[in-house]
Structure formats: C-alpha cells, structure tokens
Design a protein around this motif. Structure first.
Motif, short mmCIF file in Angstrom:
data_model
loop_
_atom_site.label_atom_id
_atom_site.label_comp_id
_atom_site.label_asym_id
_atom_site.label_seq_id
_atom_site.Cartn_x
_atom_site.Cartn_y
_atom_site.Cartn_z
N GLU A 1 151.88 15.32 -58.30
CA GLU A 1 152.47 16.65 -58.13
C GLU A 1 151.96 17.34 -56.86
OE1 GLU A 1 151.53 18.39 -61.91
OE2 GLU A 1 153.33 17.56 -62.89
N LYS A 2 150.64 17.25 -56.62
CA LYS A 2 150.06 17.86 -55.42
C LYS A 2 150.57 17.20 -54.14
CE LYS A 2 145.74 19.47 -57.51
NZ LYS A 2 144.37 19.06 -57.83
N GLU B 1 148.61 14.68 -61.87
CA GLU B 1 148.25 15.87 -61.08
C GLU B 1 148.28 15.57 -59.58
OE1 GLU B 1 144.44 17.07 -62.58
OE2 GLU B 1 145.29 17.83 -64.48
#
Length: 348
Positions: free
Chosen positions: A136-137, A133
């Motif tokens: 991706e951010k 996560e």
C-alpha cells in the motif's frame, strides 16, 4: 486468433511485470526482508499466468539460507497478533508445513523479531500483514495509484488489480522462501520405475529445490514452480506434440469450457493434467498424432473434473480441486462431455 490471444497475454505479462518490478524494488528498499522480482521477460519463473486476467506472482524473501527439514515437535497456533491459541485449529495439509527460523543455518536478525516470529515459528499471516502494508505504501510512493489498486481479501492473501493497456488483471502477490538446496520429504517423486521424465531430467529438477509460499495463516505452502518450468521447457525434445496439445487445450478452456476472469479450472490445472498424461504415455509414438493425443488429454481432464479430484503432480496426497466450487466443476464437466461426444469440429 490463437496467435493474437498469445500476443495479448504476453503483452499483459510484460506490463504487469514492469509495474510489479517497480513496486517490489521500492518495497525491498523500504524493508530488506523482501526482494524485488527479477526482470527476465515472459518466462520469468516468479510469474504464473493462471488465466488471461489472473496472475500469481511470488516475491522472494531475503535473509534465510541453509534450510534443513526438521521433525516438528507439536502443532502451535496463534492469533495474527501473536497470542497463543490453546487448542489446535487443524493439522497442516499434505502440501503445507510449519517453518521455524532455526531450520536455517543463516538468518537475518529481522526474522527473529516479534513482527514475524512467534516462539521461533515464522508465521505466514504476520509476514503477509507487513507485506500488505508495504504494498500500500509503495503504490503511493511510486505514483502507481492510477494503475494498481489493493483488493479486499477474505483471507490473508495480498491481491491487487493492475490496469494494463488492454484490460485489468488481478494479481495475487505471494511472499516466498526460495529453497534451492534440497528436495522436500513430502514430495515422494518420481514414483518408482517411471519412464518419464528421464533420470537426467529428474536429477536436474530435484537440484532446483522448491519454495515455501505465505498463502495461509499458520502453514507455509510447498511450491514447485522452478521444477514445473523445467518440465514444460523440454516437453517435446523428441519432436512430439505435447505443447501443441497443451496450447489448444488452454485455448478451448478459455473460449468454450471455462471462460471468465476467475475460472474454476486454471492453466495450472491443465499443466498438471498434462504432466500426469506424459507420465502415463511416455513413448514418443504416443505424441505423434495430434488428434489422438489431444483427445487423451481432454478425457483425462474430463475424468478429473467429473470426480472433483486432481492429484498434485509432486505431492500426490493433495487434491488440487478440493476447495473448488463443485457446481462450477459440474458445468465444466458437462461441456467437456459434449465436446468428447463430437470432437471433430475443433480438431480439423
């Protein structure tokens, strides 16, 4: 041609390192449990070039220190959401182990939280979910969308494609607990009465410790990149041709025996073959004549590939080819056999 290839790989390493350094710096800013990779050039120990377009990069975890080994009481298995499974899935393999937060004398409070910790166990799959996560951010917040793409993965691994000026490189990003304070019980090395490497080198290598990688759902994988780096660094202190043999073998693998973006045999396998051969032939005179030394290495590689069996150098009960595609291995074995029947053309 060899120099040109080496230049292109070095350039790709530099470009990938710059991008991943930027990415992990942003991740580290967002979540202090993860540390940015260092920016120490092509010899960075966090970066492993498995093939010209296949890299493995370890991302250090912060806030776990004072490690000690422990006798695990019983095997514990969970779903990725933290629900306990009633029956054991499988015992850890020789190269894998459990990890409890209590094994560290100092630990950040964040390692005690439920997003990574289930009943005291640090669960690699949960660490990987958080890490993916964050990757991706950070791709978005660092404006790297044109250069980095997160790839679909059948396992919990975090794989990205990185666009360099020359080509696309696939990178596996692996969170790693660095343990520079002790040598693991499972690595019964060196085996007794071996003349290579020297006792001084052995002590130096063991003092560097090992890492634990988040590369599977439950168990952490033992990793010895720092130790291997030191072994490779001082290979030809006696003026031998070990490194030349390794470079030519790698070149032949990439051009003739096992080309492609995801080869069944990687530079890591070749390095392991080299270590075993150095141990078996420890004398300086064994490495004076290049054609002879090179053929010995290729014969060892051929034997391992034919038998689908290559022992890990430090944890000897582990077969590095256990999960390799056997028909791919057989194709490589037949190419190696053809070469060994008439090796002269390459050695001139």
């Amino acid at each position: 041609q060899v120099e040109q290839r080496h230049y292109l790989v070095s350039k790709a390493v530099e470009e990938v390192q710059k991008i991943i350094q930027q990415l992990t710096a942003d991740i580290s800013y967002k979540a202090m449990r993860f540390q940015a990779i260092s920016n120490s050039g092509i010899h960075n120990e966090n970066i492993k070039v498995l093939a010209p377009s296949q890299f493995l990069i370890t991302v250090p975890l912060r806030g776990l220190s004072g490690y000690r080994e422990c006798q695990v009481r019983h095997w514990r298995y969970y779903t990725v959401h933290g629900a306990k499974l009633l029956s054991s899935v499988r015992d850890p393999e020789e190269l894998h182990q459990w990890l409890e937060v209590e094994q560290f004398s100092k630990s950040l409070q964040q390692w005690h939280e439920k997003d990574v910790n289930v009943e005291g166990d640090l669960v690699p799959a949960k660490v990987l979910i958080i890490f993916r996560e964050l990757v991706e951010k950070s791709i978005t917040s660092c404006n790297l969308s044109s250069k980095v793409t997160v790839l679909e993965s059948f396992s919990s691994a975090v794989r990205v494609a990185v666009e360099t000026s020359e080509s696309q490189v696939e990178v596996e990003l692996v969170p790693a607990v660095e343990i520079p304070t002790c040598w693991p019980e499972k690595a019964r090395w060196p085996r007794c009465l071996k003349r290579w490497p020297s006792q001084e080198k052995v002590q130096c290598i063991k003092s560097l410790g090992f890492d634990l990688l988040a590369r599977s759902n439950y168990h952490w994988q033992l990793c010895f990149f720092r130790a291997e780096h030191v072994l490779m660094e001082g290979l030809d202190e006696d003026g031998g041709c070990r490194m030349k043999c390794f470079r030519v073998m790698r070149q032949m693998k990439e051009d003739v025996w096992c080309a492609g973006n995801k080869p069944v045999i990687t530079a890591y396998h070749l390095q392991t073959v080299l270590f075993w051969t150095c141990e078996k032939y420890p004398r300086t005179k064994d490495w004076r004549c290049f054609p002879e030394a090179f053929l010995r290495l290729v014969q060892k590689l051929h034997k391992c590939v034919s038998q689908h069996f290559l022992k890990h150098y430090f944890v000897k009960n582990t077969n590095l080819l256990k999960y390799a595609n056997t028909s791919d291995l057989d194709v490589v074995a037949s190419k190696l056999a053809v070469f060994l029947e008439n090796p002269v053309f390459c050695l001139d």
